[in-house]
Write an enzyme that holds these catalytic residues in place. Structure first.
Site, PDB file in Angstrom:
ATOM      1  CE  LYS A  83       9.485   6.227  18.464  1.00 23.73           C
ATOM      2  NZ  LYS A  83      10.415   6.898  17.506  1.00 23.73           N
TER       3      LYS A  83
HETATM    4  C1  E4P Z   1      10.989   4.705  14.537  1.00 21.23           C
HETATM    5  O1  E4P Z   1      10.266   5.267  15.357  1.00 21.23           O
HETATM    6  C2  E4P Z   1      12.358   5.188  14.600  1.00 21.23           C
HETATM    7  O2  E4P Z   1      12.504   6.352  14.750  1.00 21.23           O
HETATM    8  C3  E4P Z   1      13.095   4.769  13.215  1.00 21.23           C
HETATM    9  O3  E4P Z   1      12.294   3.803  12.583  1.00 21.23           O
HETATM   10  C4  E4P Z   1      14.696   4.294  13.255  1.00 21.23           C
HETATM   11  O4  E4P Z   1      15.081   3.859  12.379  1.00 21.23           O
HETATM   12  P1  E4P Z   1      16.512   3.646  11.729  1.00 21.23           P
HETATM   13  O5  E4P Z   1      17.132   2.482  12.525  1.00 21.23           O
HETATM   14  O6  E4P Z   1      16.792   3.650  10.192  1.00 21.23           O
HETATM   15  O7  E4P Z   1      17.588   4.933  12.501  1.00 21.23           O
END
Ligand code: E4P
Length: 221
Positions: A83
């Site tokens: 990522k």
């Molecule tokens: C996805 O890859 C992210 O880690 C995640 O969905 C972020 O979510 P949040 O905005 O609730 O922290």
């Protein structure tokens, strides 16, 4: 639609994996830090629980460092997807790592233009954050609709992963918009089960059945 769990918590992963509906996992540095275990160790443990794409995020912000980190993360397990944040250096690293065959999830996407950059750089997954857009008073779901349309117009193979999903409604709306993947916290996947008519209906079925057959069993003894 593939269901990914957005957590690095092993208990949550085990519980949801037992339902047989988890296709993968997304993590981020905040989620890993919450578990208090080093990134590589925790990702290895997650790979032992879920057999699917497991996103592991780099913590560098300079392209060469990201590439070095990304190669290392990719070596942990064949299911690891690296990522990278949607910044200039991240897109540069994405272009290079994608050409090496390393699958990249470009994260922190908040616009159609950013999604185009990720697709052009060969991203395997783009992660638009719905909840965080809602938080600042914009309709996050419109972004999913826009990216799905843009990618379809040009046959980009990049998968749209609806991220930052905060409710069952977010999941259903993302599915309606055509997102390939939805990633959600355990709490949200668990809430998808709930409907008062299911509970009421089951209660009545069992009452009706037991009323007749418990009495029959008693009589036949
Ligand atoms: C996805 O890859 C992210 O880690 C995640 O969905 C972020 O979510 P949040 O905005 O609730 O922290």
């Amino acid at each position: 639609m593939k269901f990914f769990l957005d957590t690095a918590n092993l208990d949550e992963l085990r519980k949801a994996a037992a339902w047989g509906i988890v296709d993968g996992v997304t993590t981020n540095p905040s989620l890993i830090a919450k578990e208090g275990v080093a990134m590589e160790d925790q990702i290895r443990r997650i790979c032992d629980i879920v057999d699917g794409d497991i996103s592991a995020e780099v913590v560098s912000t300079e392209a060469n460092e990201m590439i070095r980190e990304g190669r290392k993360l990719a070596k942990i397990h064949k299911n690891v997807v690296v990522k990278l944040p949607l910044i200039r250096e991240g897109i540069k690293a994405c272009s290079i790592l994608s050409k090496e065959g390393i699958r990249i999830n470009v994260t922190l996407c908040f616009s159609g233009g950013q999604a185009l950059l990720a697709a052009k750089a060969g991203a395997y997954i783009i992660s638009p954050f719905i909840g965080r857009l809602d938080d600042i008073g914009t309709e996050g779901m419109n972004l999913i609709r826009d990216i799905v349309t843009i990618y379809r117009n040009y046959n980009f193979p990049t998968q749209v992963l609806a991220a930052s999903l905060r409710s069952p409604l977010h999941v259903v709306e993302s599915a309606k918009a055509g997102a390939h993947i939805g990633t959600m916290p355990f709490k949200v996947i668990d809430m998808l089960f709930n409907h008062p008519l299911t509970d009421k209906g089951l209660d009545q079925f069992l009452k009706d059945y037991n009323k007749v057959f418990q009495e029959t069993t008693v009589l036949s003894k």
